[in-house]
Write a protein that holds these residues in place. Structure first.
Motif, mmCIF file in Angstrom:
data_model
loop_
_atom_site.group_PDB
_atom_site.id
_atom_site.type_symbol
_atom_site.label_atom_id
_atom_site.label_comp_id
_atom_site.label_asym_id
_atom_site.label_seq_id
_atom_site.Cartn_x
_atom_site.Cartn_y
_atom_site.Cartn_z
ATOM 1 N N THR A 41 11.419 9.594 15.693
ATOM 2 C CA THR A 41 12.676 10.288 15.437
ATOM 3 C C THR A 41 12.767 11.570 16.257
ATOM 4 O OG1 THR A 41 12.735 9.394 13.197
ATOM 5 C CG2 THR A 41 14.105 11.316 13.634
ATOM 6 N N ILE A 57 13.536 10.625 19.857
ATOM 7 C CA ILE A 57 14.939 10.235 20.029
ATOM 8 C C ILE A 57 15.846 11.462 19.990
ATOM 9 C CG2 ILE A 57 16.851 9.024 18.892
ATOM 10 C CD1 ILE A 57 14.782 6.869 18.117
ATOM 11 N N ASN A 58 15.565 12.396 19.100
ATOM 12 C CA ASN A 58 16.377 13.617 19.026
ATOM 13 C C ASN A 58 16.268 14.437 20.302
ATOM 14 O OD1 ASN A 58 17.402 13.080 16.502
ATOM 15 N ND2 ASN A 58 15.783 14.179 15.435
ATOM 16 N N ARG A 59 15.070 14.529 20.883
ATOM 17 C CA ARG A 59 14.913 15.255 22.148
ATOM 18 C C ARG A 59 15.689 14.570 23.263
ATOM 19 N NH1 ARG A 59 9.535 15.347 20.638
ATOM 20 N NH2 ARG A 59 9.077 13.710 22.129
ATOM 21 N N GLU A 60 15.617 13.241 23.322
ATOM 22 C CA GLU A 60 16.327 12.509 24.370
ATOM 23 C C GLU A 60 17.834 12.623 24.208
ATOM 24 O OE1 GLU A 60 14.789 8.580 23.994
ATOM 25 O OE2 GLU A 60 12.920 9.064 25.020
ATOM 26 N N THR A 61 18.318 12.628 22.986
ATOM 27 C CA THR A 61 19.752 12.689 22.717
ATOM 28 C C THR A 61 20.356 13.989 23.230
ATOM 29 O OG1 THR A 61 19.456 11.312 20.772
ATOM 30 C CG2 THR A 61 21.477 12.554 20.893
ATOM 31 N N ARG A 62 19.589 15.072 23.191
ATOM 32 C CA ARG A 62 20.100 16.354 23.691
ATOM 33 C C ARG A 62 20.401 16.293 25.179
ATOM 34 N NH1 ARG A 62 15.829 20.541 21.874
ATOM 35 N NH2 ARG A 62 14.832 18.771 20.946
ATOM 36 N N TRP A 63 19.708 15.430 25.941
ATOM 37 C CA TRP A 63 19.897 15.381 27.393
ATOM 38 C C TRP A 63 20.977 14.405 27.829
ATOM 39 C CZ3 TRP A 63 18.212 18.923 30.566
ATOM 40 C CH2 TRP A 63 17.161 19.725 30.143
ATOM 41 N N PHE A 64 21.491 13.564 26.939
ATOM 42 C CA PHE A 64 22.490 12.581 27.334
ATOM 43 C C PHE A 64 23.749 13.195 27.928
ATOM 44 C CE2 PHE A 64 20.827 8.939 24.494
ATOM 45 C CZ PHE A 64 19.970 8.548 25.499
#
Length: 60
Positions: A28, A31-38
């Protein structure tokens, strides 16, 4: 004797569930770290596309 076996079995199950919970928590966080870069990735892609189309049409 059976009670001691049951306690050991329950403790093993608790340990397994705790390990699974830690794994899900780590996933989780990832995924939260990756979502910030989208948004940055999408903005970069759009900018690249606009520049490419501009170069094609305006011959830069």
């Amino acid at each position: 004797m059976q009670d001691a076996f049951d306690v050991t079995k329950v403790q093993a199950e608790i340990g397994k569930l705790m390990a699974e919970t830690a794994k899900i928590s780590a996933e989780t966080s990832k995924i939260n770290r990756e979502t910030r870069w989208f948004p940055v990735i999408w903005a970069t892609a759009w900018l690249g596309a606009v520049l490419a189309v501009g170069k094609i049409f305006f011959g830069g």
